[in-house]
Structures are given as structure tokens and as C-alpha cells.
Enzyme design. Structure first.
Site, mmCIF file in Angstrom:
data_model
loop_
_atom_site.group_PDB
_atom_site.id
_atom_site.type_symbol
_atom_site.label_atom_id
_atom_site.label_comp_id
_atom_site.label_asym_id
_atom_site.label_seq_id
_atom_site.Cartn_x
_atom_site.Cartn_y
_atom_site.Cartn_z
ATOM 1 N N THR A 1 -45.393 -13.600 -31.358
ATOM 2 C CA THR A 1 -44.443 -14.762 -31.357
ATOM 3 C C THR A 1 -44.856 -15.968 -30.541
ATOM 4 O O THR A 1 -44.909 -16.013 -29.521
ATOM 5 C CB THR A 1 -42.932 -14.294 -31.085
ATOM 6 O OG1 THR A 1 -42.733 -13.464 -32.022
ATOM 7 C CG2 THR A 1 -42.209 -15.607 -31.408
ATOM 8 N N PHE B 1 -43.948 -19.784 -29.298
ATOM 9 C CA PHE B 1 -42.734 -20.950 -28.892
ATOM 10 C C PHE B 1 -43.602 -22.183 -28.656
ATOM 11 O O PHE B 1 -44.504 -22.192 -28.086
ATOM 12 C CB PHE B 1 -42.134 -20.244 -27.725
ATOM 13 C CG PHE B 1 -41.472 -18.792 -27.983
ATOM 14 C CD1 PHE B 1 -40.160 -18.715 -28.131
ATOM 15 C CD2 PHE B 1 -42.221 -17.723 -27.618
ATOM 16 C CE1 PHE B 1 -39.674 -17.483 -28.522
ATOM 17 C CE2 PHE B 1 -42.000 -16.627 -28.004
ATOM 18 C CZ PHE B 1 -40.472 -16.252 -28.326
#
Lengths: 357, 357
Positions: free
Chosen positions: A257, A259
Site C-alpha cells: 500500500t 501513502f
């Protein structure tokens, strides 16, 4: 004999510690001198931190793994910064999510992370300078808010000044230590999709798959209902005292993921950078191809290209584009100039160092 | 000119970082060698860590504060330990409480903290060796469970192997940035008591004071009800995005909470230790005085003496006694022998280093 040997090693460690101690303080003194030369200006420099971390990873002789030394130097820089004033970091709560992990990974533990009730609130607190930076998921997250993050970046004055990449592992979690009698599996829809094959292979067909708002929420539910399991990460397992029935059940082993870190500052080039922009385009055949021509012509490589329906009404679509290189690099300067000739809306969201840790 | 000066400082930092990097790896190699000499035995040594931390604080030349260098060395030791296997620490959840802070302060961030649903569960997970250590509040906490912690120690086989002291600051927190229209203040009863004078002086008499299960719970309620405020600490303020109407409102400025670290191991002496015991006594005039006589006779100073009604039924009262010194110190050995002559129930809960950080 082995007592004598132990003592030798401990004495050696004691001597090493004194050297480290003195070096840490010399380092802090230099950092403080730099702060004084800058005279109260911005003291956090993402480009400089990225260089320091890359360098210690490159030079690391081991046995400590590169990740460990990078984490330790992150903490050292975090403490040196906090000598002046600790940084405050907004993120979408609750605590114990991957986003908070990402924030601490990027800023170290001398920084203060502030869980906000919504991603809008997190942005607002940084725009008003009540807090220093915001960390928000933008790709492949199981914590929601990605679409909202993208929409906010269209209008927010905040600049991207860094990215954080977390490798995400999913586990099958349950209050009891057995697969028997599982009636239902909770998870974020994204996580259910990412573990689809594994679930097909390992769970009976009659087990319900229920998508909920986040994996943390799924873990909370599984902690309450003994005939249910959840798919979630390590932090949620720990938070809700669940047992791992199976580890790393994601179908794709390189599940990450991404960010973004946003703040009120421009970041200089480091040699390994990314630049993120938004451009608008009308919904016309060939419009996108025409738009992208300046990127190709100047040898700019894109690492991400994502379209979203525009919410502003003036345009049909907006495109989020990540490019390798810094907006100040010559070929990007030319590519951006070319883009501006082809569409009235080009917004540079930020140029920033590629993720190190 | 100032650019040139900046560069000089940055070059100096780069050189320092290489030295630190090499020293960290040498240190890790020695730690690994020690692990091999021990051949898979217990690698976490509270007595040794306490000595390392005291030493770097003593020798610290500044400008980094002693707390900062101790925190950094805690992280260094945490990473060196994790080279073998990261420690897992049980505590009474939820996350974001002072107890979790205490656990991370003591074990560093390479350790894994596991929030449990009850203090009983936290003890059980360590007794069964599913987790390595438990951290539990024992004095002046606003997070409950203190009584339960004491009761569990009467029967648990776990040994105390460390203590953590946190300075606790209370703040008046609210969703809105003004004192106007506050109808109610939520807090743990302990916190209401600790801020009694301040509340009398600064809030109208008609503001209700409502005691709830924990300060974290109080903050959660204040985040939902706009005409209410909460008394809680920094972590809860951050967790629930509340504003500080007033900081450090505790009447007593040296407000601390003490936590114990318990595990399955005995800890050797460091020169600055404490020993905790439980003794039982009948409810008879002069019984306590008679019981304590061996402590006085051997020059043992008590740092805590607390009675609780016994739950076992055999005795009327049990007493929790903390003493300066290590159970292996000559005067404590004699004092304990004297105690055992006077009562059938003397349990040594543990001898451990005094809190450093």
C-alpha cells in the site's frame, strides 16, 4: 570460561556505546547549528532525510539488516529534530491502522501522530498549520478514503513531500485457534479480493464473505463473534487479541500500500524522485493520447496513470499522473510546459524523494 | 556563505553517520555472539539493559537530553534483540493508553505490544508463554485494573522483572476551542480527584463531574458530545482529535503512574534495585508492627507499603511491600528470613532494576 567470554563482549559493547553516544551528540549539535543558520525556517527537509537513509542502507555492512539501520537513523533524525520542536502528523484514525504505521515509519517515534475523524479533517488541520503534515493512503489500501484523498488533492493547497510504501500481509484471524465452525469471514472488500484464491482453496464454499468498512473493523467483529473470522494485518490481530489461523494469505505476494505525505513546503531534488500532477481533459476520442504526447517526447516515464470523473464540472475527467524525476529536472520542465499548452488545468501536486524505507 | 556553512555541517553529519553505522553493526555482532554463547537461552536481560541506559545517561555530554539518548539506546537494544526474535508484550487495551506507552518506553519499538481484553488475559498469555512479558499499572493510574493487578500477583507464578514510571499530565479536552457552554466533565474518578482544585477554581459550580471507566473513555465521550469536556492525557487528545482548553491541570505537579513488567525470569542485581513481596498477617493488634520488625532491624527501607483484604480466606490481610535493594543483597536475605519466621506466607514477587527512563 563462557562467563569470561561474555564479559569480553559486554565490555566491548560498553566501549562502543560511549563512542555512539558522543557521535550522536556531535550530530545533534550540527543539526542545531543548521537550524540556527536557517534562523527559524522549516527544519524538516524530506530531501535531506531521504539522502541520509539511502546512504546508510547503501553503506551498511551488517549484520543488522538495512531496514533496521534505516529505522534507527530515522529515530536519530527524529530526536535531533525534536530538539527544536517535535513534528505533528495528521492521519485518518482509528489508531493501529496501516496509516499510523506508515506515519511512524516515515517520521520516527519522536513525532506525534494525531488520529482524525475524517481525511478531510486531517487535510484541514495541516492546511491551517495546526499540524505539520498529513499522511494518506493513495493506492491499494484496505482502509478506504483513497478516492477522497485524490479528490482533496485537486483543490488542496498542500504539496506532496514524500511517499511511504508498506508491504501489506493479510492473515486469517479468529478468537479460537481452529478453522472448525467458521460461518463467516469479515474483511474490507479490497482484502477479500486480494485473498480470493486462498479463500476458495481453504474454506468451505458455504462460508459467507462479508465486506465491511475496514480490516480493523473486521477484526473487531471477529473478536466479538466466535463463529466468525476476519482478514486483517498484524496490528489488528494484536489490537483485538486474535489468533492467526493462517499467515500471509494474499494471492499476490508483493502486496503493498502506498501513502503520500503532504505539507506546506516544496522539496528539492535528491536524484531519485517522483513528481505527481493532475491534468484535466475533455471526454473526446484521442484527447488523452494528445495530452500525453509531451511526456513521451521528452522521455518522461510514468509510474502511475489514473483517471477519475471530475467533480468540478468544468472538465469531464481528471488524471492523476506520477512521473519519475523531479519537476525541476530539465526534461520534466519541458514536458510540463508542453502539457500546459495542451490543457488549461495542470496542477503539480509535488515533487518528492522516492520511498526509502 | 551560509550555503557553504550548511554544506560543512551536512558533510560533518555524513561522516558521523558512517561511524555510527559501523559501530551499531559491531554492537549487533557482539550481541549476537552473546546470544550464541547462551545457546538459545533467555536473551533479554533487564539488569543489563538498565545498566546500559544508566551509563549512557550518566556519560551523556549533551546537547541531546538524557531522555533522548536513553530512548535511542533503548531502540538500539530493541533492534539488536530483534535480530534474534522480537519480544511480545501483553497489556490491558485499548491502544493509545498510558500502559501501551509504558510498554514501548520500556521495550522499544522493535517489540510487539499486544492489547488484551482484560488484565487476567494478559497475565494468562504470558504464563502460558504465548507472549513474553506483561506490563500492568500498579500505582496511581487512571486506567483501572490496579486492584486486579495486585490480586493476580498473589497467585500468579510470574516474576516482576522491571518497573516503568510515567509522568502523567492531565489536560482539559474538548471538541471546541472554548470553555463556554461546558455542561459536563468526564474523567476517571482518579483523574477527577487529581484535578479537584483546578476544577473548583476554573469551572462554574454547576458543571457536572461524571466519573467513567477510563480517561480514554472520557475523551471518546467528549468527542461525541459538544457540550462536554474530558480530562485525559496527550495520547487520548490525539486519538480523538480534541483541543486542549488547559494543559497540566493536575493539582500535584509530580503526578506519576507506576507500571510493573512481569515475566518468567529472575533478574540479577544492578546496584540500584527494588524487591517486591507479599506477606499475609492476621487482623490482630500489633500484628503489623511485629511483622515489620525484621525489616527495621536489618536497615531495609520500604518504598511502598499497601494492605489489601485477602481474597484467599486463610488470611485477613495481605500486604504489598516494596523495598530498596535486591533480594540477593545480604541485609535483604536476613530480613526475608526474619519475615518467614513471623508469618507462613511470604512471597517474593521479584527483584528488579529501578526505573531508568
Amino acid at each position: 570460561m563462557s562467563e569470561e567470554l561474555l564479559k569480553q563482549h559486554r565490555d566491548a559493547i560498553d566501549n562502543i556505546d560511549v563512542e555512539i553516544l558522543n557521535l550522536l551528540n556531535q550530530r545533534a549539535q550540527h543539526a542545531r547549528d543548521i537550524g540556527e543558520i536557517k534562523g527559524g525556517g522549516i527544519i524538516y527537509r524530506p530531501e535531506r532525510e531521504a539522502q541520509v537513509l539511502r546512504r546508510v542502507k547503501d553503506l551498511n555492512p551488517g549484520p543488522l539488516p538495512g531496514e533496521s539501520v534505516a529505522r534507527l537513523f530515522r529515530e536519530v533524525m527524529s530526536e535531533c529534530l525534536a530538539l527544536e520542536k517535535p513534528l505533528s502528523i495528521a492521519y485518518l484514525g482509528p489508531e493501529g491502522t496501516f496509516t499510523q504505521l506508515a506515519a511512524l515509519k516515515h517520521f520516527g517515534h519522536a513525532a506525534r501522530t494525531v488520529a482524525c475523524g475524517s481525511i478531510d479533517e486531517a487535510f484541514r488541520l495541516v492546511e491551517s498549520r495546526a499540524l505539520d503534515y498529513v499522511v494518506a493512503p493513495v493506492e491499494n489500501s484496505t482502509e478506504g478514503a483513497i478516492g477522497r484523498t485524490l479528490d482533496l488533492m485537486v483543490s488542496s493547497p498542500l504539496k506532496i513531500c514524500g511517499e511511504v510504501v508498506l508491504r501489506i500481509h493479510h492473515h486469517l484471524l479468529r478468537k479460537e485457534g481452529s478453522m472448525d465452525g467458521i460461518r463467516r469471514v469479515y474483511a474490507h472488500a479490497q482484502a477479500l479480493a486480494q485473498c480470493h484464491e486462498w479463500l476458495n482453496k481453504n474454506l468451505p464454499a458455504n462460508v459467507e464473505r462479508v465486506s465491511v468498512a475496514s480490516n480493523a473493523e473486521a477484526a473487531r467483529l471477529a473478536a466479538e463473534e466466535t463463529d466468525c473470522a476476519a482478514i486483517a494485518g498484524q496490528a489488528a490481530a494484536e489490537r483485538y487479541c486474535l489468533l492467526k489461523l493462517a499467515e500471509n494469505i494474499e494471492d499476490e505476494p508483493n502486496n503493498t500500500t502506498r501513502f503520500l505525505v503532504l505539507g506546506n513546503q516544496d522539496v528539492g531534488p535528491t536524484g531519485q524522485d517522483k513528481t505527481s500532477i493532475i491534468v484535466a481533459a475533455p471526454n473526446r476520442p484521442g484527447a488523452v493520447h494528445y495530452l500525453l504526447e509531451p511526456l513521451a517526447a521528452n522521455g518522461v516515464s510514468m509510474t502511475k496513470f489514473e483517471s477519475r470523473p471530475s467533480r468540478a464540472g468544468l472538465w469531464d475527467y481528471v488524471f492523476f499522473i506520477d512521473m519519475e524525476g523531479h519537476a525541476q529536472d530539465a526534461h520534466l520542465v519541458q514536458a510540463l510546459a508542453g502539457l500546459r499548452e495542451r490543457t488549461a488545468f495542470v496542477k503539480v501536486l509535488g515533487a518528492y524523494p522516492q520511498a526509502v524505507l
